[in-house]
Design a protein around this motif. Sequence first.
Motif, PDB file in Angstrom:
ATOM      1  N   ALA A   1      49.921  40.954  36.486  1.00  0.00           N
ATOM      2  CA  ALA A   1      48.515  41.299  36.638  1.00  0.00           C
ATOM      3  C   ALA A   1      47.826  40.383  37.629  1.00  0.00           C
ATOM      4  O   ALA A   1      47.034  40.837  38.466  1.00  0.00           O
ATOM      5  CB  ALA A   1      47.818  41.238  35.279  1.00  0.00           C
ATOM      6  N   VAL A   2      48.137  39.070  37.562  1.00  0.00           N
ATOM      7  CA  VAL A   2      47.499  38.135  38.492  1.00  0.00           C
ATOM      8  C   VAL A   2      47.898  38.485  39.928  1.00  0.00           C
ATOM      9  O   VAL A   2      47.055  38.580  40.827  1.00  0.00           O
ATOM     10  CB  VAL A   2      47.902  36.681  38.156  1.00  0.00           C
ATOM     11  N   VAL A   3      49.195  38.735  40.145  1.00  0.00           N
ATOM     12  CA  VAL A   3      49.665  39.047  41.496  1.00  0.00           C
ATOM     13  C   VAL A   3      49.072  40.372  41.982  1.00  0.00           C
ATOM     14  O   VAL A   3      48.537  40.472  43.085  1.00  0.00           O
ATOM     15  CB  VAL A   3      51.209  39.104  41.538  1.00  0.00           C
TER      16      VAL A   3
ATOM     17  N   ALA B   1      34.555  35.898  44.948  1.00  0.00           N
ATOM     18  CA  ALA B   1      34.160  36.439  43.655  1.00  0.00           C
ATOM     19  C   ALA B   1      34.915  37.727  43.361  1.00  0.00           C
ATOM     20  O   ALA B   1      35.389  37.947  42.243  1.00  0.00           O
ATOM     21  CB  ALA B   1      32.650  36.696  43.642  1.00  0.00           C
ATOM     22  N   GLY B   2      35.062  38.572  44.394  1.00  0.00           N
ATOM     23  CA  GLY B   2      35.751  39.839  44.211  1.00  0.00           C
ATOM     24  C   GLY B   2      37.199  39.633  43.822  1.00  0.00           C
ATOM     25  O   GLY B   2      37.727  40.301  42.931  1.00  0.00           O
ATOM     26  N   LEU B   3      37.851  38.654  44.488  1.00  0.00           N
ATOM     27  CA  LEU B   3      39.255  38.374  44.203  1.00  0.00           C
ATOM     28  C   LEU B   3      39.419  37.920  42.752  1.00  0.00           C
ATOM     29  O   LEU B   3      40.298  38.410  42.026  1.00  0.00           O
ATOM     30  CB  LEU B   3      39.755  37.292  45.168  1.00  0.00           C
ATOM     31  N   SER B   4      38.548  36.999  42.303  1.00  0.00           N
ATOM     32  CA  SER B   4      38.651  36.505  40.925  1.00  0.00           C
ATOM     33  C   SER B   4      38.404  37.638  39.938  1.00  0.00           C
ATOM     34  O   SER B   4      39.104  37.780  38.936  1.00  0.00           O
ATOM     35  CB  SER B   4      37.627  35.394  40.677  1.00  0.00           C
ATOM     36  N   LEU B   5      37.390  38.455  40.236  1.00  0.00           N
ATOM     37  CA  LEU B   5      37.050  39.563  39.351  1.00  0.00           C
ATOM     38  C   LEU B   5      38.203  40.552  39.259  1.00  0.00           C
ATOM     39  O   LEU B   5      38.551  41.042  38.181  1.00  0.00           O
ATOM     40  CB  LEU B   5      35.797  40.251  39.880  1.00  0.00           C
ATOM     41  N   SER B   6      38.817  40.826  40.425  1.00  0.00           N
ATOM     42  CA  SER B   6      39.941  41.767  40.459  1.00  0.00           C
ATOM     43  C   SER B   6      41.088  41.267  39.581  1.00  0.00           C
ATOM     44  O   SER B   6      41.664  42.018  38.797  1.00  0.00           O
ATOM     45  CB  SER B   6      40.393  41.951  41.917  1.00  0.00           C
ATOM     46  N   ILE B   7      41.398  39.958  39.697  1.00  0.00           N
ATOM     47  CA  ILE B   7      42.464  39.378  38.867  1.00  0.00           C
ATOM     48  C   ILE B   7      42.089  39.471  37.395  1.00  0.00           C
ATOM     49  O   ILE B   7      42.901  39.832  36.537  1.00  0.00           O
ATOM     50  CB  ILE B   7      42.724  37.916  39.284  1.00  0.00           C
TER      51      ILE B   7
ATOM     52  N   LEU C   1      42.921  41.913  32.070  1.00  0.00           N
ATOM     53  CA  LEU C   1      42.345  42.560  30.890  1.00  0.00           C
ATOM     54  C   LEU C   1      43.026  43.894  30.611  1.00  0.00           C
ATOM     55  O   LEU C   1      43.461  44.158  29.477  1.00  0.00           O
ATOM     56  CB  LEU C   1      40.851  42.766  31.137  1.00  0.00           C
ATOM     57  N   ILE C   2      43.159  44.748  31.647  1.00  0.00           N
ATOM     58  CA  ILE C   2      43.709  46.084  31.369  1.00  0.00           C
ATOM     59  C   ILE C   2      45.206  45.995  31.074  1.00  0.00           C
ATOM     60  O   ILE C   2      45.723  46.778  30.286  1.00  0.00           O
ATOM     61  CB  ILE C   2      43.427  47.102  32.505  1.00  0.00           C
ATOM     62  N   THR C   3      45.920  45.018  31.664  1.00  0.00           N
ATOM     63  CA  THR C   3      47.343  44.905  31.376  1.00  0.00           C
ATOM     64  C   THR C   3      47.584  44.464  29.940  1.00  0.00           C
ATOM     65  O   THR C   3      48.382  45.054  29.208  1.00  0.00           O
ATOM     66  CB  THR C   3      48.015  43.907  32.334  1.00  0.00           C
ATOM     67  N   LEU C   4      46.871  43.394  29.529  1.00  0.00           N
ATOM     68  CA  LEU C   4      47.077  42.888  28.174  1.00  0.00           C
ATOM     69  C   LEU C   4      46.601  43.903  27.141  1.00  0.00           C
ATOM     70  O   LEU C   4      47.275  44.152  26.135  1.00  0.00           O
ATOM     71  CB  LEU C   4      46.354  41.545  27.996  1.00  0.00           C
TER      72      LEU C   4
END
Lengths: 282, 304
Positions: free
Chosen positions: B29-31, B235-241, B246-249
């Motif tokens: 998810a992070v990647v 901010a967008g990058l952090s939000l995207s991660i 969230l959706i993966t877990l």
Amino acid sequence: MDPLSHPYMQHALLAGTTIALLAGLVGYFMVLRGQVFSGDMLSHVAYAGSLAALAAGVDLRLGLFAATITFAVGIGLLGGRASADDVLIGNAMAWVLGLGVFFMTLYTTHRATSNSTANVNVLFGSIFGISAVDAWLAAAIAGVLIALLLAISRPLLFASLDPAVAAAAGVPVRLLGPLFLAIVGATAGEASQAVGALLLVGLIAAPAATAQCLATQPWPAMALSGALAVAAVWVGLGLAYAIPAFPPSFTIMAALAAEYALAAVARRRSPRMMVNRHAALP
Amino acid sequence: MSWNLFEDLQQMLRFHFMLNALRAGIIVAVVAGAIGYVMVLRRESFAGHTLSVIGFPGAAGATWLGLGAMWGFFGFCIAGALVIAGLPGTRRAGGSGDVGGAGEQPAGVGTVQAFALACGFLFVSRYHGFLSGLNDLLFGTITGITDAQVLVLLAAGTLTLTALLLLGRPLMFATLDPEIAAASGVPVRLINSGYLVLLGIAAAGTSQVTGSLLVFALLVAPAAAATRFTARPAAGLSLSIGIALLITLAGETAAFFTPFPIGFWVTTFGFAAFLLASAYRAATDRFGQRWPSAPALSPAGGRR
């Protein structure tokens, strides 16, 4: 032994030939109108629709055609507005496929009698398994759709090449778009029965792309597209019969890809065709 | 399953396969959140979609040859990225705004995609008794992730994120304004190719959790939602991660407690996040325009 003496081969040829002709002709207009990505999306919709029908316990084709035609007409009515946002389309595509997985699980867990190969058949097709009734039905639907497409082909070509001038000349451009997409939706349903939901884009897009490499005039290119699709299906069916290890969906796709690769190489050798590719109106 | 949330989660974490799935999910998810954000900015969704589809024949072929699906995913996705990077004019064709552009270029890509899927089907049908694994390859599973796989995913993820950080500034420059970046000496072509390889690695890693056909959801949905919330890259990058995590877990947890596979949950949560973000954006756009004039129009309402 003569391969044509097997009933399953006769049915596959009957359904395959008519569906391929339809897909080749429709595909030519799709490439011309820049709607290949809609075809990609229709394959996801075809999968979800088929499995929804299976999960509900009705005939697979009911869900298949209902889903693809509804979706295609919906896109047509939304017009240019929805096609601009590739991120929206990508998201919706992924979700529709996810819905298909949902129905697949419903189908496999709630119907004890279900055969586990149904899912594979929807995804990748099983043209050798088509019955006599299904083959004749598919051929009849394809025949009606081909007739319909040929009936509107002249104004459709005009509207595809130059919408503004066509509208000025009195061609009902706004009506033709959704009507054509309805035919596309039905074609996706037909192609899905031959090569499966995941591979129908190949049957629709590849012959048209090949034809555009080889022919400059619209009418010959359209005829060539249909002929190339039929040829690929015949070659594919023959190969799959000769080498049982290869499933027919794979050999048909391989024949289509080979046609496209050869045509791309041929065009590279004669670059003058690049210039007047979209020649003119007939 | 009881209705005590804490106990349920504890019970879930007692399964080793579930721990592995969650670990792999966090890495992936992070990647995917980070790489996908750049993908959306660069308008390369079509390339991302192609790369994720190409992973399927790779994995099926590797399984058929007895190599393990993981190597097929990585091998084919990276090779595919290099091929796409080598095609002339890919950047424009894939990113001209309207999806795939018009004409025969997308028809060619569609042909290649369909052929890749057909090859995958051939490999699967050659490998007898593997048809039940077909669904796992295409739509993902939470039960099949081994300890070794988590380690490889961790290594690939660390490598990808490090490379993304190193590329960071010039990549953003080349993404947002390629002409000026090229003029001021940034090696744009090299950076574009490098980014595509990173996208390939991310797609290969994500495939192993969500399945080949649904990678796209994890690459595009969190990033698209993030761009609706903020225009600032950091901010967008952090939000995207964050959204991807969230959706993966949530998807893995839902897949554990329900009969439906992870692919369905991740795509559904992703699409919901995207719709929420779009609604938020539409609302702020509308009220943002009205706010200055609203008090003037209805002074009584404002003071009550």
